[in-house]
Design an enzyme around this catalytic site. Structure first.
Site, short mmCIF file in Angstrom:
data_model
loop_
_atom_site.label_atom_id
_atom_site.label_comp_id
_atom_site.label_asym_id
_atom_site.label_seq_id
_atom_site.Cartn_x
_atom_site.Cartn_y
_atom_site.Cartn_z
CB CYS A 103 -15.40 8.35 69.03
SG CYS A 103 -14.50 6.95 68.21
NE ARG A 140 -15.13 11.82 73.80
CZ ARG A 140 -15.09 11.02 75.11
NH1 ARG A 140 -14.81 11.75 76.29
NH2 ARG A 140 -15.70 9.93 75.05
CD1 TRP A 158 -9.44 5.51 70.17
CD2 TRP A 158 -8.05 7.08 69.41
NE1 TRP A 158 -8.15 5.08 70.48
CE2 TRP A 158 -7.31 5.93 70.26
CE3 TRP A 158 -7.04 7.97 68.87
CZ2 TRP A 158 -5.69 5.90 70.30
CZ3 TRP A 158 -5.65 7.95 69.04
CH2 TRP A 158 -5.07 6.82 69.88
CG ASN A 173 -17.41 7.17 72.58
OD1 ASN A 173 -16.52 6.44 72.14
ND2 ASN A 173 -17.72 7.87 73.65
N GLY A 174 -17.84 4.02 71.27
CA GLY A 174 -17.82 2.80 71.94
C GLY A 174 -17.65 1.48 71.05
CD GLU A 234 5.43 3.68 84.51
OE1 GLU A 234 6.36 3.62 83.56
OE2 GLU A 234 4.66 4.43 84.07
CE LYS A 244 4.25 8.12 84.01
NZ LYS A 244 4.46 6.85 82.98
CD GLU A 302 7.13 10.32 82.00
OE1 GLU A 302 6.36 9.45 82.49
OE2 GLU A 302 7.11 10.71 80.91
CG HIS A 334 24.34 -6.68 95.62
ND1 HIS A 334 25.08 -7.61 96.47
CD2 HIS A 334 23.02 -7.35 95.92
CE1 HIS A 334 24.44 -8.63 96.59
NE2 HIS A 334 23.33 -8.60 96.56
CE LYS A 345 0.78 9.79 75.33
NZ LYS A 345 0.94 9.26 76.43
C1 F6R Z 1 6.50 7.63 79.70
C2 F6R Z 1 6.09 7.58 78.36
C3 F6R Z 1 6.99 7.00 77.53
C4 F6R Z 1 6.46 6.05 76.69
C5 F6R Z 1 7.72 5.61 75.42
C6 F6R Z 1 7.16 4.43 74.30
O1 F6R Z 1 5.34 8.15 80.52
O2 F6R Z 1 4.96 7.82 78.11
O3 F6R Z 1 8.24 6.40 78.03
O4 F6R Z 1 5.93 5.19 77.23
O5 F6R Z 1 8.00 6.71 74.73
O6 F6R Z 1 6.26 5.18 73.79
P1 F6R Z 1 5.00 3.98 73.11
O7 F6R Z 1 4.16 3.19 74.17
O8 F6R Z 1 4.11 5.13 72.42
O9 F6R Z 1 5.82 3.27 72.20
#
Ligand code: F6R
Length: 624
Positions: A2, A27, A76, A102-103, A498, A502, A505, A521, A619
């Site tokens: 927060c 935050r 948050w 916050n915490g 992963e 990363k 994307e 293979h 996001k």
């Molecule tokens: C990659 C990324 C996405 C999310 C995916 C699921 O860096 O952020 O692949 O991991 O869209 O999102 P959540 O975890 O919010 O269900």
């Protein structure tokens, strides 16, 4: 996570607070509030569900006169759903003491019980509200015998009550308190949550980070754990929790506003990468000892009998959360718990074949991903129990699931998920150890050893992030490459996936993650001279085999970047080495992913990509 802000001085307090909150919205932004006091010892408190602009509308319609000090908060949620009642500031029974925090207060239930017995009335579901009542109670104790609090010397009494209150709190906090009877001071304390004081001319500020007041002053005091600040218009004094006065050096901040919001980092992604030691600590806090099965009952409401009845585990998730869940499959299976992991978007047919005693583990940072929510509904329809691992309190997934385990990583702003991934992995280690113990798969001694190892992880994460400069330098010679391969075996195979995700994307290059044993293979055909291959090759049962796979790639011209520990580094032949601390291979994914996150970040930076908002992405993915 927060944000808190405080101001004492001659400006319009409510406006300074609102401006500070706008800067801290990154935050957390599910609700917010402020309290201001004037010289007539009158407090005015306003709160709103939603973003700061909703609060600003309420404040605009209100008549604030002669305000001299105030505190504010943007939330948050961690305890209690996002709502006006749960928004800060929180008050004591009389509405005279107001608190922002916050915490997480770990011992709030014990404290609340004691305070309830003493007749305190609570109005919210938050952990924070106990602080207001605790200060009220300490004030009462200090004035025992008197009917009302001594009006002749309220400031020292208030300080002492606050000092005693923060001294009994367990957990993490940056907390600020106003008392209607002492409008000329704000008290604030820090333990494990950020807090910075801004020193101005006849005015002073406090905040979770400097961006909240940078426009007004660049002279700051960074608070350390166990310190209290007493803010007056004329100056700031500092004390330790024992009440002893301390001298603090101030610093001058040279950041601009947007840098300050990101804690001085260029991007939220990098900031969040560096927040990972704290994220892991937050996920672990209060959840590891003793391993007794009670944790699952306390945290999830899942009894030992229910756990014993569960058969296998079925993970469903998307993207990075799926990679965490896929690593979870290896983790759970190491503890003798049979596990499948499926992409939520591919779960449709499989949901009908689930055995009824399979526990479905749905992982989602946002808790709002449409594919994951749909898969949860399918599992529920099939009659299965669902346990959600999420970072977002009150999110949709928590309403669909039977049980929820929060990762407590704080809001993740960068589109590329980093700290949430580590929180999800950590949550699965906690679950695996506890499930295995309750089911009798591991002894108490083995559980204790695992927990001891887990508790070391935050420090090792910190140490691993020390690789940043090496990774940055390394990426300079790779930025022009359009193809990357990530390989690993066993529990680190999901980390290869992963790593590839990363870089794809945020850098818009082609990358593949492969189980190293699968290369021969087919995929090995794509290797040509100079192709970057990032290989995870840490000590453990998989090392000898991956060494062979690395040799096969090298023989075909691949330029190997090996993620190793000290011992394995001696055995692996590579063009470049990134050395991480040695840990049991079982826990290594918590570290091996870190250089890959940094690698993706710096490649994207060198290619001038929009790191926090990569093209074509969002996001939270709320469509199927
Ligand atoms: C990659 C990324 C996405 C999310 C995916 C699921 O860096 O952020 O692949 O991991 O869209 O999102 P959540 O975890 O919010 O269900």
């Amino acid at each position: 996570m927060c944000g808190i802000v405080g101001y004492i001085g001659d400006r319009k307090t409510e406006e300074i607070l609102l401006e500070g909150l706008r800067r801290l919205e990154y935050r957390g932004y599910d609700s917010c509030g402020l309290a201001v006091s004037n010289l007539k010892n009158k407090l005015q408190l306003k709160r709103a569900k939603g973003r700061v602009e909703a609060l600003a509308d309420i404040v605009a319609a209100e008549n604030f006169k002669g305000t001299v000090s105030g505190i504010a908060h943007t939330r948050w949620a961690t305890h209690g759903v996002p709502s006006e009642d749960n928004a800060h500031p929180h008050t004591d029974c009389q509405g005279e003491i107001v608190v922002v925090h916050n915490g997480i207060i770990e011992n709030y239930l014990e404290l609340k019980d004691e305070l309830l017995k003493k007749g305190h009335l609570f109005k919210s579901d938050t952990d924070t509200e106990v602080i207001a009542h605790l200060v009220e109670e300490k004030l009462k104790t200090l004035n025992k015998g008197a009917n009302s609090i001594r009006a002749e010397m309220p400031e020292p009494v208030f300080f002492e009550a606050f000092r005693r209150a923060v001294s009994v709190l367990k957990g993490s906090f940056a907390v600020s308190v106003l008392w209607a009877k002492t409008p000329g001071i704000i008290l604030s304390a820090r333990m494990y949550s950020p807090l910075v004081i801004g020193a101005g001319e006849k005015e002073n500020f406090l905040a979770s980070d400097v961006s909240a007041f940078l426009k007004f002053t660049k002279k700051v005091f960074f608070m350390k754990d166990g310190e209290i600040a007493v803010l007056r218009k004329s100056g700031v004094d500092f004390f330790d929790f024992g009440g002893k006065k301390i001298q603090k050096e101030n610093s001058t901040v040279n950041w601009d506003l947007s840098m300050a919001e990101k804690g001085g980092y260029k991007h939220f992604m990098l900031k969040e990468i560096h927040e990972q030691p704290q994220s892991v600590e937050n996920t672990l806090r209060g959840r590891v000892l003793p391993v007794s099965g009670e944790l699952l009952e306390k945290e999830l409401g899942m009894t030992a009998a229910e756990i014993k009845k569960t058969g296998g585990i079925q993970v469903i998730a998307c993207g990075t959360a799926f990679h965490a869940g896929f690593a979870g499959k290896y983790i759970f299976e190491k503890f003798g718990l049979r596990t499948e992991a499926d992409l939520a978007s591919e779960f449709d047919e499989r949901s009908r074949l689930l055995e009824k005693n399979t526990l479905v583990l749905a992982i989602s940072q946002s808790g709002e991903t449409a594919d994951t929510l749909y898969a949860v509904k399918l599992a529920k329809k099939n009659g299965n129990k669902v346990l959600a691992i999420t970072n977002t309190l009150g999110s949709s997934i928590t309403r669909e699931a039977d049980y929820t385990l929060y990762t407590h990583c704080g809001p993740e702003i960068g589109v590329a998920s980093t700290k949430a991934f580590l929180g999800q992995l950590t949550a699965m280690y906690i679950l695996a150890v506890n499930f295995a113990f309750v089911k009798g798969n591991i002894s108490e001694e083995k559980a204790r050893l695992c927990v001891e190892e887990l508790l070391k992880i935050p420090r090792w994460v910190e140490e691993t992030l020390g690789l940043e400069r090496d990774v940055e330098k390394l990426t300079l010679s790779f930025s022009g490459k359009e193809h990357y391969l990530f390989i690993a075996r066993g529990i680190n195979y999901p980390i290869a996936l992963e790593g590839a995700l990363k870089i794809k994307e945020i850098s818009y290059v082609h990358a593949e993650g492969y189980a190293a044993g699968e290369m021969k293979h087919g995929p090995i055909a794509i290797i040509e001279n100079g192709m970057p291959v990032l290989a995870v090759a840490v000590s453990g049962p998989n090392l000898d085999l991956i060494r062979g796979n690395i040799e096969e790639a090298r023989a075909r011209g691949a330029e190997i970047i090996a993620i190793v520990d000290r011992e394995s580094g001696k055995k692996v032949k590579a063009a470049h080495y990134l050395e991480i601390p040695a840990t049991d291979e079982l826990f290594s994914p918590l570290l091996t992913v870190l250089p890959l996150q940094l690698f993706a970040y710096y490649i994207a930076l060198n290619r001038n990509c929009d790191i926090d908002k990569p093209r074509n992405l969002a996001k939270s993915v709320t469509v199927r």
